[in-house]
Motif scaffolding. Structure first.
Motif, PDB file in Angstrom:
ATOM      1  N   UNK A 255       9.021  -8.476   5.614  1.00 49.43           N
ATOM      2  CA  UNK A 255       8.005  -7.515   5.194  1.00 49.43           C
ATOM      3  C   UNK A 255       6.774  -8.270   4.698  1.00 49.43           C
ATOM      4  N   UNK A 256       5.607  -7.815   5.119  1.00 44.49           N
ATOM      5  CA  UNK A 256       4.354  -8.434   4.716  1.00 44.49           C
ATOM      6  C   UNK A 256       3.412  -7.351   4.188  1.00 44.49           C
ATOM      7  N   UNK A 257       2.461  -7.778   3.405  1.00 45.57           N
ATOM      8  CA  UNK A 257       1.454  -6.855   2.868  1.00 45.57           C
ATOM      9  C   UNK A 257       0.097  -7.208   3.453  1.00 45.57           C
ATOM     10  N   UNK A 258      -0.509  -6.243   4.126  1.00 46.68           N
ATOM     11  CA  UNK A 258      -1.818  -6.451   4.721  1.00 46.68           C
ATOM     12  C   UNK A 258      -2.869  -5.568   4.068  1.00 46.68           C
ATOM     13  N   UNK A 259      -4.080  -5.661   4.577  1.00 44.03           N
ATOM     14  CA  UNK A 259      -5.193  -4.900   4.009  1.00 44.03           C
ATOM     15  C   UNK A 259      -6.114  -4.473   5.143  1.00 44.03           C
ATOM     16  N   UNK A 260      -6.540  -3.211   5.105  1.00 45.49           N
ATOM     17  CA  UNK A 260      -7.481  -2.704   6.107  1.00 45.49           C
ATOM     18  C   UNK A 260      -8.843  -3.345   5.850  1.00 45.49           C
ATOM     19  N   UNK A 261      -9.361  -4.075   6.844  1.00 51.84           N
ATOM     20  CA  UNK A 261     -10.634  -4.776   6.675  1.00 51.84           C
ATOM     21  C   UNK A 261     -11.759  -4.157   7.495  1.00 51.84           C
ATOM     22  N   UNK A 262     -11.404  -3.503   8.604  1.00 48.90           N
ATOM     23  CA  UNK A 262     -12.443  -2.877   9.441  1.00 48.90           C
ATOM     24  C   UNK A 262     -11.886  -1.630  10.097  1.00 48.90           C
ATOM     25  N   UNK A 263     -12.754  -0.637  10.263  1.00 43.79           N
ATOM     26  CA  UNK A 263     -12.395   0.594  10.985  1.00 43.79           C
ATOM     27  C   UNK A 263     -13.514   0.880  11.983  1.00 43.79           C
ATOM     28  N   UNK A 264     -13.138   0.999  13.232  1.00 43.14           N
ATOM     29  CA  UNK A 264     -14.131   1.250  14.270  1.00 43.14           C
ATOM     30  C   UNK A 264     -14.787   2.612  14.054  1.00 43.14           C
ATOM     31  N   UNK A 265     -16.081   2.666  14.282  1.00 37.80           N
ATOM     32  CA  UNK A 265     -16.813   3.916  14.095  1.00 37.80           C
ATOM     33  C   UNK A 265     -16.818   4.802  15.311  1.00 37.80           C
ATOM     34  N   UNK A 266     -16.111   4.407  16.371  1.00 33.88           N
ATOM     35  CA  UNK A 266     -16.097   5.194  17.618  1.00 33.88           C
ATOM     36  C   UNK A 266     -14.672   5.600  17.954  1.00 33.88           C
ATOM     37  N   UNK A 267     -14.506   6.827  18.419  1.00 31.10           N
ATOM     38  CA  UNK A 267     -13.205   7.341  18.840  1.00 31.10           C
ATOM     39  C   UNK A 267     -13.022   7.054  20.323  1.00 31.10           C
ATOM     40  N   UNK A 268     -11.874   6.486  20.664  1.00 31.74           N
ATOM     41  CA  UNK A 268     -11.571   6.233  22.066  1.00 31.74           C
ATOM     42  C   UNK A 268     -11.423   7.568  22.802  1.00 31.74           C
ATOM     43  N   UNK A 269     -12.229   7.773  23.832  1.00 33.45           N
ATOM     44  CA  UNK A 269     -12.252   9.069  24.516  1.00 33.45           C
ATOM     45  C   UNK A 269     -10.958   9.360  25.257  1.00 33.45           C
ATOM     46  N   UNK A 270     -10.303   8.342  25.756  1.00 31.10           N
ATOM     47  CA  UNK A 270      -9.086   8.564  26.537  1.00 31.10           C
ATOM     48  C   UNK A 270      -7.897   8.924  25.662  1.00 31.10           C
ATOM     49  N   UNK A 271      -7.702   8.167  24.567  1.00 27.90           N
ATOM     50  CA  UNK A 271      -6.528   8.380  23.712  1.00 27.90           C
ATOM     51  C   UNK A 271      -6.836   9.154  22.435  1.00 27.90           C
ATOM     52  N   UNK A 272      -8.122   9.374  22.139  1.00 29.86           N
ATOM     53  CA  UNK A 272      -8.538  10.071  20.916  1.00 29.86           C
ATOM     54  C   UNK A 272      -7.977   9.376  19.682  1.00 29.86           C
ATOM     55  N   UNK A 273      -8.081   8.057  19.696  1.00 31.93           N
ATOM     56  CA  UNK A 273      -7.634   7.255  18.559  1.00 31.93           C
ATOM     57  C   UNK A 273      -8.776   6.388  18.055  1.00 31.93           C
ATOM     58  N   UNK A 274      -8.594   5.877  16.847  1.00 36.13           N
ATOM     59  CA  UNK A 274      -9.589   5.004  16.229  1.00 36.13           C
ATOM     60  C   UNK A 274      -8.949   3.637  15.998  1.00 36.13           C
ATOM     61  N   UNK A 275      -9.649   2.602  16.405  1.00 40.20           N
ATOM     62  CA  UNK A 275      -9.136   1.242  16.244  1.00 40.20           C
ATOM     63  C   UNK A 275      -9.327   0.791  14.805  1.00 40.20           C
ATOM     64  N   UNK A 276      -8.245   0.346  14.196  1.00 35.02           N
ATOM     65  CA  UNK A 276      -8.258  -0.133  12.816  1.00 35.02           C
ATOM     66  C   UNK A 276      -7.740  -1.562  12.790  1.00 35.02           C
ATOM     67  N   UNK A 277      -8.374  -2.418  11.980  1.00 37.95           N
ATOM     68  CA  UNK A 277      -8.011  -3.824  11.903  1.00 37.95           C
ATOM     69  C   UNK A 277      -7.421  -4.112  10.520  1.00 37.95           C
ATOM     70  N   UNK A 278      -6.225  -4.701  10.536  1.00 33.73           N
ATOM     71  CA  UNK A 278      -5.498  -5.017   9.308  1.00 33.73           C
ATOM     72  C   UNK A 278      -5.389  -6.533   9.174  1.00 33.73           C
ATOM     73  N   UNK A 279      -5.805  -7.053   8.053  1.00 34.11           N
ATOM     74  CA  UNK A 279      -5.732  -8.496   7.802  1.00 34.11           C
ATOM     75  C   UNK A 279      -4.446  -8.817   7.056  1.00 34.11           C
ATOM     76  N   UNK A 280      -3.748  -9.856   7.512  1.00 35.51           N
ATOM     77  CA  UNK A 280      -2.488 -10.252   6.898  1.00 35.51           C
ATOM     78  C   UNK A 280      -2.358 -11.765   6.995  1.00 35.51           C
TER      79      UNK A 280
END
Length: 378
Positions: A255-280
């Motif tokens: 088990x590791x503990x990470x932290x959200x460092x960036x969140x994309x401001x654009x929604x992927x049109x195909x999957x309707x998801x948002x890319x989030x980057x976690x630093x660990x």
């Protein structure tokens, strides 16, 4: 005629006798089939206590080094042996030479240009001494400290317009910047490590002819990684930069503990998801390793979390009332792989905590006596 009547009477007597004998035999036969016993199933129950349930959004992805460099050649030449073999897995310290390309021919060109600059400034000194004696000493000092085996030093600072026009007219500035341009290109024959790290990919070996624009390998810093995950847009408003995230390996042994460092401001049109980057970070983490993340999306007040198998198709769950099963309507808020978050379940209600095979409303059941102890042990 008399014989016929006697035959009929005898036949009827035989039939009646047969029926009486058969009934006697049936009545005298012992019934060996036991009566079925009524089975009362035992159920496990929990007492409802609505609390604040933290909704965690699962996601997964592969680790990528936060500090990584793709190595490309900007010049052409034969790759020479450096301080270490250029092999995958080789570690280097910061500013240590990663790649060294043979530059002997180009080095001669640079030395020739530096020599021409030296000769040019030397030829200017007699005229400078006669016309502008106040500037002669600094240019003489520049020539005296000029070393062909070292990087060309900056030209003396120009202090007057006349001096500027004189030096420019003799082509000193043009020759100087030509030398600096050649020296800059000469530095590209050697690539130093920008930070302490390790080679994760090598595409050439010593003795290989390297061409300009050719990829040579990849170099990473193996201490901090980023995990790129795709989160449903419905949870975008609940994600914030800086939130802590729990990460697990595929076998859930680490088990590791990470932290959200960036969140994309654009929604992927195909999957309707948002890319989030976690630093660990972690000593045993490797680039490309698969990790599963649980992001804290939101907190739902006055809710409970139960197994998905307990929820029926009609959004109902079973409760126990006076040893009888009953169904109540609930409001599912969030579904995960194994759990579901429910609302509108009254406090103190006794709900079935494990699925019951063949359950139906009105079924007679028996509550498992150790259910409370089992719940407490969990």
């Amino acid at each position: 005629m008399r014989k016929t009547i006697l035959s009929v009477i005898l036949g009827i007597a035989v039939i009646v006798g047969s029926i009486l004998i058969s009934k006697f035999i049936v009545d005298s036969k012992e019934n060996r089939r036991p009566q079925p016993k009524k089975v009362v199933k035992t159920v496990f129950v929990d007492t409802v206590e609505n609390t604040t349930v933290a909704i965690k959004v699962p996601a997964n992805g592969n680790l990528v080094a936060k500090n990584r460099v793709e190595l490309y050649a900007e010049v052409q030449g034969v790759l020479r042996k450096g301080s270490h073999l250029f092999k995958t897995g080789q570690s280097y310290s910061a500013r240590q030479t990663l790649i060294k390309i043979d530059a002997s021919e180009y080095y001669a060109t640079v030395q020739s240009a530096k020599s021409e600059l030296y000769n040019l400034i030397t030829s200017v000194l007699p005229d400078l001494r006669l016309d502008y004696p106040e500037h002669f000493s600094k240019w003489q000092g520049y020539v005296s400290n000029f070393d062909l085996n070292k990087t060309t030093p900056p030209l003396p600072e120009i202090s007057s317009e006349k001096e500027k026009f004189f030096i420019t007219g003799r082509g000193v500035f043009s020759a100087y910047y030509n030398v600096k341009n050649l020296e800059q290109r000469l530095s590209k024959y050697t690539i130093a490590a920008p930070f302490s790290g390790v080679l994760t990919e090598t595409l050439v070996t010593e003795g290989t002819l390297v061409r300009a624009g050719q990829k040579l390998g990849e170099f990473i810093k193996p201490d901090v990684y980023e995990l790129e995950v795709a989160i449903s847009k419905s949870y975008a408003d609940f994600l914030n930069v800086g939130e802590e995230v729990t990460l697990n390996n595929l076998g859930k042994t680490k088990t590791y503990t990470g932290k959200v460092v960036r969140i994309n401001g654009r929604v992927d049109q195909a999957s309707q998801t948002i890319t989030t980057f976690i630093e660990v970070s972690g000593e045993r983490l490797k680039e490309g390793q698969y990790l599963e993340a649980n992001l804290n999306a939101k907190n739902e007040d006055n809710a409970i979390e139960v197994d998905r198998a307990l929820l029926t198709e009609n959004n109902q769950i079973y409760v126990v009332r006076d040893s009888i099963l009953d169904l109540i309507d609930v409001s599912p808020i969030y579904f995960s792989d194994k759990k579901v978050v429910l609302k509108n379940v009254p406090n103190g209600e006794t709900i079935v905590s494990r699925p019951v095979v063949g359950a139906y409303s009105g079924m007679l059941v028996k509550v498992y006596a150790g259910a409370n102890q089992e719940k407490a042990s969990k």
